[in-house]
Design a protein around this motif. Structure first.
Motif, mmCIF file in Angstrom:
data_model
loop_
_atom_site.group_PDB
_atom_site.id
_atom_site.type_symbol
_atom_site.label_atom_id
_atom_site.label_comp_id
_atom_site.label_asym_id
_atom_site.label_seq_id
_atom_site.Cartn_x
_atom_site.Cartn_y
_atom_site.Cartn_z
ATOM 1 N N TYR A 110 15.654 0.095 -39.354
ATOM 2 C CA TYR A 110 14.419 0.737 -39.803
ATOM 3 C C TYR A 110 14.658 2.226 -39.987
ATOM 4 O O TYR A 110 15.159 2.901 -39.083
ATOM 5 N N THR A 111 14.306 2.749 -41.171
ATOM 6 C CA THR A 111 14.591 4.148 -41.473
ATOM 7 C C THR A 111 13.345 4.835 -42.016
ATOM 8 O O THR A 111 13.135 4.932 -43.236
ATOM 9 N N TYR A 112 12.499 5.278 -41.115
ATOM 10 C CA TYR A 112 11.333 6.090 -41.487
ATOM 11 C C TYR A 112 10.881 6.830 -40.239
ATOM 12 O O TYR A 112 10.804 6.233 -39.165
ATOM 13 N N TYR A 168 15.734 6.900 -36.705
ATOM 14 C CA TYR A 168 15.124 8.167 -36.289
ATOM 15 C C TYR A 168 14.862 8.185 -34.782
ATOM 16 O O TYR A 168 15.163 9.168 -34.102
ATOM 17 N N GLU A 169 14.305 7.112 -34.264
ATOM 18 C CA GLU A 169 14.032 7.049 -32.820
ATOM 19 C C GLU A 169 15.327 7.087 -32.017
ATOM 20 O O GLU A 169 15.385 7.669 -30.934
ATOM 21 N N GLU A 170 16.370 6.487 -32.576
ATOM 22 C CA GLU A 170 17.684 6.462 -31.945
ATOM 23 C C GLU A 170 18.317 7.854 -31.912
ATOM 24 O O GLU A 170 19.212 8.121 -31.104
ATOM 25 N N GLY A 171 17.883 8.718 -32.811
ATOM 26 C CA GLY A 171 18.522 10.028 -32.932
ATOM 27 C C GLY A 171 19.874 9.937 -33.602
ATOM 28 O O GLY A 171 20.778 10.740 -33.329
ATOM 29 N N PHE A 172 20.023 8.958 -34.483
ATOM 30 C CA PHE A 172 21.298 8.778 -35.189
ATOM 31 C C PHE A 172 21.634 10.038 -35.985
ATOM 32 O O PHE A 172 20.781 10.609 -36.663
ATOM 33 N N ASP A 173 22.884 10.471 -35.884
ATOM 34 C CA ASP A 173 23.329 11.663 -36.614
ATOM 35 C C ASP A 173 23.981 11.215 -37.921
ATOM 36 O O ASP A 173 25.073 10.646 -37.904
ATOM 37 N N HIS A 211 36.682 3.770 -38.717
ATOM 38 C CA HIS A 211 36.492 2.397 -38.236
ATOM 39 C C HIS A 211 36.777 2.240 -36.742
ATOM 40 O O HIS A 211 36.474 1.203 -36.152
ATOM 41 N N THR A 212 37.336 3.278 -36.119
ATOM 42 C CA THR A 212 37.590 3.227 -34.667
ATOM 43 C C THR A 212 36.842 4.320 -33.910
ATOM 44 O O THR A 212 37.052 4.490 -32.708
ATOM 45 N N ASP A 213 35.962 5.050 -34.581
ATOM 46 C CA ASP A 213 35.217 6.142 -33.948
ATOM 47 C C ASP A 213 34.400 5.583 -32.775
ATOM 48 O O ASP A 213 33.506 4.757 -32.966
ATOM 49 N N PRO A 214 34.676 6.011 -31.559
ATOM 50 C CA PRO A 214 33.981 5.443 -30.392
ATOM 51 C C PRO A 214 32.492 5.789 -30.344
ATOM 52 O O PRO A 214 31.715 5.060 -29.727
ATOM 53 N N THR A 215 32.072 6.864 -31.008
ATOM 54 C CA THR A 215 30.661 7.258 -30.946
ATOM 55 C C THR A 215 29.756 6.302 -31.724
ATOM 56 O O THR A 215 28.542 6.295 -31.507
ATOM 57 N N ILE A 216 30.316 5.491 -32.622
ATOM 58 C CA ILE A 216 29.499 4.542 -33.393
ATOM 59 C C ILE A 216 29.925 3.087 -33.152
ATOM 60 O O ILE A 216 29.550 2.193 -33.901
ATOM 61 N N GLU A 217 30.668 2.864 -32.084
ATOM 62 C CA GLU A 217 31.142 1.521 -31.758
ATOM 63 C C GLU A 217 29.995 0.528 -31.584
ATOM 64 O O GLU A 217 30.047 -0.611 -32.050
ATOM 65 N N LYS A 218 28.912 0.953 -30.916
ATOM 66 C CA LYS A 218 27.804 0.021 -30.673
ATOM 67 C C LYS A 218 27.156 -0.422 -31.979
ATOM 68 O O LYS A 218 26.688 -1.549 -32.092
ATOM 69 N N TYR A 219 27.147 0.450 -32.996
ATOM 70 C CA TYR A 219 26.564 0.083 -34.289
ATOM 71 C C TYR A 219 27.472 -0.892 -35.041
ATOM 72 O O TYR A 219 26.987 -1.796 -35.722
ATOM 73 N N ARG A 248 16.639 6.650 -54.526
ATOM 74 C CA ARG A 248 17.653 6.089 -53.625
ATOM 75 C C ARG A 248 17.144 6.113 -52.182
ATOM 76 O O ARG A 248 16.145 6.742 -51.884
ATOM 77 N N PRO A 249 17.834 5.433 -51.269
ATOM 78 C CA PRO A 249 17.414 5.447 -49.867
ATOM 79 C C PRO A 249 17.496 6.855 -49.273
ATOM 80 O O PRO A 249 18.201 7.713 -49.803
ATOM 81 N N PRO A 250 16.781 7.102 -48.169
ATOM 82 C CA PRO A 250 16.815 8.436 -47.548
ATOM 83 C C PRO A 250 18.193 8.791 -46.999
ATOM 84 O O PRO A 250 19.013 7.918 -46.704
ATOM 85 N N ALA A 251 18.427 10.089 -46.854
ATOM 86 C CA ALA A 251 19.720 10.591 -46.388
ATOM 87 C C ALA A 251 20.112 10.005 -45.034
ATOM 88 O O ALA A 251 21.292 9.762 -44.773
ATOM 89 N N MET A 252 19.127 9.775 -44.162
ATOM 90 C CA MET A 252 19.420 9.192 -42.851
ATOM 91 C C MET A 252 20.123 7.840 -43.007
ATOM 92 O O MET A 252 21.142 7.573 -42.360
ATOM 93 N N LEU A 253 19.593 6.978 -43.874
ATOM 94 C CA LEU A 253 20.198 5.662 -44.074
ATOM 95 C C LEU A 253 21.542 5.776 -44.787
ATOM 96 O O LEU A 253 22.495 5.073 -44.448
#
Length: 195
Positions: free
Chosen positions: A7-9, A42-47, A62-70, A90-95
């Motif tokens: 969800y991206t809003y 947004y709620e996640e605070g995704f950068d 593909h091995t970045d540990p900061t986004i492993e859970k995603y 197009r989709p928002p910059a966050m997505l």
């Protein structure tokens, strides 16, 4: 079936959030959907920013540990649902920032000889639920279907996802936008979808 909803809003009192609620309601009444996860960017605070330097290289995303859970969420899911507005065609910059980081080489696709890579996310399916202020046929008639081409051909087909369904709703800020009817359409789809 395992469902991942992205969800991206930034507003939980919005029409986009109402679409999320209809997806959740329909999915909750669908016996084909066994498990469900929601990622609210947004709620996640995704950068969404990409950072490349001597410590972080593009070829190592593909091995970045900061986004492993995603990455684990994407691998876990059978069907991925994206809910977002269309801004500037197009989709928002966050997505897009999420896509840039997660759909990386050696995770979502692998380069090989020839013009096209090998998609590594085969067998999954995608649903895009998008809203826009402009008329429903604006992306098709004025932008040559660029939103769907971007999402389906340039992204999902590239990574091996061939089954892509779109709900592209226009006139969403108009009193005559049939918002209730469109919300019910999404609800009924997720109540019955098998794969």
């Amino acid at each position: 079936m395992k469902l991942l909803i992205i969800y991206t809003y930034p507003n939980h009192e919005s029409l986009n959030y109402a679409f999320l609620q209809k997806v959740l309601k329909g999915s909750g009444e669908n016996s084909n959907i066994k498990e469900l996860q929601v990622l609210d960017l947004y709620e996640e605070g995704f950068d969404p920013r990409l950072v490349f330097n001597e410590q972080q290289r593009r070829r190592d995303m593909h091995t970045d540990p900061t986004i492993e859970k995603y990455r684990k969420q994407i691998l876990w899911a059978d069907k991925i649902v994206f809910i977002y507005p269309i801004w500037w065609g197009r989709p928002p910059a966050m997505l897009l920032g999420y896509i840039d980081q997660l759909f990386a080489s050696n995770f979502a696709y692998k380069d090989k000889k020839g013009h096209f890579p090998e998609g590594l996310l085969k067998g999954k399916s995608v649903v895009c639920v998008s809203t826009m202020k402009g008329p429903t046929h604006y992306p098709l008639l004025w932008l040559h279907n660029s939103h769907k081409i971007l999402m389906k051909r340039a992204l999902f087909n590239f990574v091996g996802i061939k089954k892509v369904k779109f709900f592209e709703f226009g006139n969403m800020e108009s009193p005559k936008g049939n918002q209730t009817k469109k919300l019910e359409k999404v609800y009924h789809y997720f109540k019955k979808v098998a794969y």
